[in-house]
Motif scaffolding. Structure first.
Motif, mmCIF file in Angstrom:
data_model
loop_
_atom_site.group_PDB
_atom_site.id
_atom_site.type_symbol
_atom_site.label_atom_id
_atom_site.label_comp_id
_atom_site.label_asym_id
_atom_site.label_seq_id
_atom_site.Cartn_x
_atom_site.Cartn_y
_atom_site.Cartn_z
ATOM 1 N N THR A 11 11.277 -2.437 -5.201
ATOM 2 C CA THR A 11 11.556 -2.671 -6.619
ATOM 3 C C THR A 11 12.285 -1.487 -7.235
ATOM 4 O O THR A 11 13.247 -1.660 -7.993
ATOM 5 N N GLY A 12 11.855 -0.285 -6.919
ATOM 6 C CA GLY A 12 12.515 0.907 -7.433
ATOM 7 C C GLY A 12 13.958 1.013 -6.974
ATOM 8 O O GLY A 12 14.844 1.366 -7.757
ATOM 9 N N ILE A 13 14.212 0.691 -5.708
ATOM 10 C CA ILE A 13 15.581 0.740 -5.184
ATOM 11 C C ILE A 13 16.466 -0.270 -5.899
ATOM 12 O O ILE A 13 17.601 0.043 -6.272
ATOM 13 N N ILE A 14 15.957 -1.472 -6.119
ATOM 14 C CA ILE A 14 16.744 -2.504 -6.803
ATOM 15 C C ILE A 14 17.091 -2.077 -8.229
ATOM 16 O O ILE A 14 18.235 -2.218 -8.670
ATOM 17 N N VAL A 15 16.120 -1.530 -8.950
ATOM 18 C CA VAL A 15 16.367 -1.126 -10.336
ATOM 19 C C VAL A 15 17.329 0.058 -10.399
ATOM 20 O O VAL A 15 18.217 0.099 -11.257
ATOM 21 N N VAL A 16 17.198 1.010 -9.476
ATOM 22 C CA VAL A 16 18.124 2.148 -9.455
ATOM 23 C C VAL A 16 19.541 1.672 -9.146
ATOM 24 O O VAL A 16 20.505 2.105 -9.789
ATOM 25 N N LEU A 17 19.687 0.789 -8.174
ATOM 26 C CA LEU A 17 21.018 0.261 -7.857
ATOM 27 C C LEU A 17 21.604 -0.519 -9.027
ATOM 28 O O LEU A 17 22.814 -0.450 -9.286
ATOM 29 N N ILE A 46 17.998 3.759 -14.471
ATOM 30 C CA ILE A 46 17.882 4.635 -13.305
ATOM 31 C C ILE A 46 16.558 5.397 -13.337
ATOM 32 O O ILE A 46 15.854 5.485 -12.321
ATOM 33 N N VAL A 47 16.192 5.927 -14.496
ATOM 34 C CA VAL A 47 14.937 6.682 -14.611
ATOM 35 C C VAL A 47 13.735 5.771 -14.367
ATOM 36 O O VAL A 47 12.790 6.143 -13.660
#
Length: 63
Positions: A11-17, A46-47
């Motif tokens: 989930t974090g990777i998707i939101v950062v991308l 990103i944060v």
């Protein structure tokens, strides 16, 4: 690493991308629900994406 950790990391990777994509293409910021201009919205995304990444890598959830 438990299943909850893997879900947090993905989930974090998707939101950062998505935040990086919104920074490069300001039309994507329409889907980010944060006040401010396009650059502020993408930085917020990103944060917010980095937070579950850090939690997923540092804290062991469910054994």
């Amino acid at each position: 690493m438990g299943t909850a950790n893997i879900i947090l990391i993905i989930t974090g990777i998707i939101v950062v991308l998505f935040g990086i994509g919104a920074f490069l293409n300001p039309n994507l910021t329409r889907w980010i629900n944060a006040p401010g201009g396009p650059k502020i919205k993408s930085i917020v995304a990103i944060v917010v994406g980095i937070i579950p990444l850090v939690i997923g890598y540092t804290i062991e959830i469910f054994g």
